[in-house]
Design a protein around this motif. Structure first.
Motif, PDB file in Angstrom:
ATOM      1  N   ASP A 196       0.847  -1.188   0.000  1.00 45.20           N
ATOM      2  CA  ASP A 196       0.000   0.000   0.000  1.00 45.20           C
ATOM      3  C   ASP A 196       0.884   1.241   0.000  1.00 45.20           C
ATOM      4  N   THR A 197       0.799   2.043  -1.063  1.00 41.89           N
ATOM      5  CA  THR A 197       1.599   3.264  -1.152  1.00 41.89           C
ATOM      6  C   THR A 197       0.836   4.497  -0.662  1.00 41.89           C
ATOM      7  N   ALA A 198      -0.453   4.335  -0.365  1.00 38.74           N
ATOM      8  CA  ALA A 198      -1.259   5.458   0.122  1.00 38.74           C
ATOM      9  C   ALA A 198      -1.303   5.494   1.645  1.00 38.74           C
ATOM     10  N   VAL A 199      -1.354   4.315   2.264  1.00 41.04           N
ATOM     11  CA  VAL A 199      -1.393   4.205   3.725  1.00 41.04           C
ATOM     12  C   VAL A 199      -0.305   3.216   4.145  1.00 41.04           C
ATOM     13  N   SER A 200       0.603   3.663   4.976  1.00 44.74           N
ATOM     14  CA  SER A 200       1.735   2.820   5.358  1.00 44.74           C
ATOM     15  C   SER A 200       1.362   1.838   6.459  1.00 44.74           C
ATOM     16  N   ARG A 201       2.155   0.788   6.576  1.00 42.51           N
ATOM     17  CA  ARG A 201       1.938  -0.159   7.678  1.00 42.51           C
ATOM     18  C   ARG A 201       2.202   0.517   9.021  1.00 42.51           C
ATOM     19  N   GLU A 202       3.020   1.583   9.036  1.00 43.75           N
ATOM     20  CA  GLU A 202       3.232   2.335  10.273  1.00 43.75           C
ATOM     21  C   GLU A 202       1.926   2.970  10.758  1.00 43.75           C
ATOM     22  N   THR A 203       1.106   3.431   9.813  1.00 44.68           N
ATOM     23  CA  THR A 203      -0.196   3.981  10.185  1.00 44.68           C
ATOM     24  C   THR A 203      -1.059   2.902  10.815  1.00 44.68           C
ATOM     25  N   ALA A 204      -1.048   1.699  10.219  1.00 45.48           N
ATOM     26  CA  ALA A 204      -1.817   0.590  10.785  1.00 45.48           C
ATOM     27  C   ALA A 204      -1.351   0.251  12.192  1.00 45.48           C
ATOM     28  N   LEU A 205      -0.047   0.304  12.417  1.00 40.80           N
ATOM     29  CA  LEU A 205       0.489   0.003  13.748  1.00 40.80           C
ATOM     30  C   LEU A 205       0.130   1.100  14.751  1.00 40.80           C
ATOM     31  N   ARG A 206       0.122   2.353  14.315  1.00 40.26           N
ATOM     32  CA  ARG A 206      -0.302   3.436  15.211  1.00 40.26           C
ATOM     33  C   ARG A 206      -1.758   3.262  15.619  1.00 40.26           C
ATOM     34  N   LEU A 207      -2.593   2.889  14.654  1.00 37.12           N
ATOM     35  CA  LEU A 207      -4.002   2.662  14.982  1.00 37.12           C
ATOM     36  C   LEU A 207      -4.141   1.487  15.943  1.00 37.12           C
ATOM     37  N   LEU A 208      -3.388   0.436  15.698  1.00 40.97           N
ATOM     38  CA  LEU A 208      -3.385  -0.716  16.593  1.00 40.97           C
ATOM     39  C   LEU A 208      -3.031  -0.293  18.019  1.00 40.97           C
ATOM     40  N   ASP A 209      -2.015   0.555  18.146  1.00 44.78           N
ATOM     41  CA  ASP A 209      -1.569   0.988  19.466  1.00 44.78           C
ATOM     42  C   ASP A 209      -2.586   1.889  20.159  1.00 44.78           C
ATOM     43  N   HIS A 210      -3.349   2.655  19.395  1.00 46.60           N
ATOM     44  CA  HIS A 210      -4.276   3.621  19.994  1.00 46.60           C
ATOM     45  C   HIS A 210      -5.629   3.022  20.354  1.00 46.60           C
ATOM     46  N   ILE A 211      -6.011   1.919  19.713  1.00 45.47           N
ATOM     47  CA  ILE A 211      -7.310   1.316  20.007  1.00 45.47           C
ATOM     48  C   ILE A 211      -7.230   0.519  21.299  1.00 45.47           C
ATOM     49  N   ASP A 212      -8.169   0.787  22.185  1.00 46.95           N
ATOM     50  CA  ASP A 212      -8.294   0.056  23.446  1.00 46.95           C
ATOM     51  C   ASP A 212      -9.436  -0.949  23.287  1.00 46.95           C
ATOM     52  N   SER A 213      -9.072  -2.208  22.982  1.00 48.14           N
ATOM     53  CA  SER A 213     -10.059  -3.256  22.720  1.00 48.14           C
ATOM     54  C   SER A 213      -9.607  -4.552  23.383  1.00 48.14           C
ATOM     55  N   PRO A 214     -10.561  -5.354  23.892  1.00 49.58           N
ATOM     56  CA  PRO A 214     -10.193  -6.635  24.489  1.00 49.58           C
ATOM     57  C   PRO A 214      -9.876  -7.717  23.459  1.00 49.58           C
ATOM     58  N   ASP A 215     -10.173  -7.442  22.180  1.00 43.58           N
ATOM     59  CA  ASP A 215      -9.996  -8.451  21.128  1.00 43.58           C
ATOM     60  C   ASP A 215      -9.626  -7.730  19.840  1.00 43.58           C
ATOM     61  N   LEU A 216      -8.340  -7.503  19.668  1.00 41.07           N
ATOM     62  CA  LEU A 216      -7.853  -6.666  18.568  1.00 41.07           C
ATOM     63  C   LEU A 216      -6.757  -7.398  17.810  1.00 41.07           C
ATOM     64  N   ARG A 217      -6.899  -7.456  16.469  1.00 41.03           N
ATOM     65  CA  ARG A 217      -5.877  -8.083  15.640  1.00 41.03           C
ATOM     66  C   ARG A 217      -5.640  -7.244  14.389  1.00 41.03           C
ATOM     67  N   LEU A 218      -4.369  -7.179  13.989  1.00 46.51           N
ATOM     68  CA  LEU A 218      -3.969  -6.557  12.732  1.00 46.51           C
ATOM     69  C   LEU A 218      -3.388  -7.636  11.836  1.00 46.51           C
ATOM     70  N   THR A 219      -3.907  -7.736  10.601  1.00 46.39           N
ATOM     71  CA  THR A 219      -3.402  -8.684   9.616  1.00 46.39           C
ATOM     72  C   THR A 219      -2.724  -7.928   8.484  1.00 46.39           C
ATOM     73  N   LEU A 220      -1.437  -8.212   8.249  1.00 48.55           N
ATOM     74  CA  LEU A 220      -0.712  -7.658   7.118  1.00 48.55           C
ATOM     75  C   LEU A 220      -0.758  -8.670   5.981  1.00 48.55           C
TER      76      LEU A 220
END
Length: 246
Positions: A196-220
């Protein structure tokens, strides 16, 4: 295809939507910047929802698709108010928010405003892109131009140039979501392509870090670009929604 209907939006424009009846929670698709509810993901997920007997909603923000308004006059705050108005007018019970690109930012805002959210799926989610993408990437000359002239044109890989307005930038700063925790007390799934050249994986990781959820997964997903619309990508989205619904 589900029949298109309209409501009067909060900003004075007619907002188009298509609501499919079925078993709840309602799966709500929020499309991206300059995209609309006729996009590949929205139409595919509607057909999938019908096939599986699930309730589904897709819609156009003002200035997008067949809703009223002019795209260049809109901003994140306007489109978030549009989303809230359509969802509240058409969904009485719980909803699962599925946000693509900018829709992931709008959906993040909706998680803080709507009472009956029970799940969140982000597809190449692009929170805060007006500040961390556009403004951060502007040259001094571009920043001066947008402040003086009110807009600047940026090249796009997806068609006509983006006209980025001063209002879009300044309003975006009022709606940032990556500066404080995002409370989401329900299942959350994020999917992101590595190419993805429009949204970086760093953005996905920042969102992962900011979300407070009991069941959260990021798939690359290796080799996938920002469109995330190939058949195997659409299956990834279906699986993410099913995990949230389960």
């Amino acid at each position: 295809m589900t029949a298109i209907k309209h409501i009067d939006g909060p900003n004075g424009h007619k907002l188009a939507y298509a609501r499919t009846e079925g078993e709840g929670p309602v799966i709500v698709f929020l499309s991206g910047y300059k995209s609309d509810m006729e996009g590949t993901k929205a139409v595919h997920l509607e057909a999938w929802a019908k096939l599986t007997g699930r309730a589904f909603l897709r819609f156009d923000y003002s200035g997008h698709g067949i809703s009223g308004g002019v795209f260049e006059e809109g901003c994140i705050g306007d489109w978030a108010r549009d989303a809230q108005a359509v969802i509240e007018a058409t969904c009485e019970g719980p909803v699962v928010l599925v946000g693509s690109s900018m829709g992931g930012w709008i959906a993040s805002l909706m998680t803080q405003r709507l009472r009956h959210v029970v799940g969140f799926v982000g597809i190449a989610a692009a929170p805060d892109f007006t500040e961390d993408g556009f403004w951060a990437g502007f040259s001094d000359e571009q920043r001066q131009q947008i402040m003086q002239d009110g807009q600047v044109a940026l090249p796009s890989d997806y068609g006509d140039p983006y006209i980025v307005t001063r209002r879009l930038i300044e309003d975006g700063r009022e709606n940032l979501v990556l500066r404080s925790p995002l409370h989401m007390p329900y299942p959350v799934r994020l999917v992101q392509g590595t190419e993805d050249t429009a949204v970086s994986r760093e953005t996905a990781l920042r969102l992962l870090d900011h979300i407070d959820s009991p069941d959260l997964r990021l798939t690359l997903v290796k080799g996938t670009d920002h469109r995330f619309s190939e058949p195997q990508n659409l299956r990834h989205i279906e699986e993410a929604i099913l995990e949230v619904l389960a």
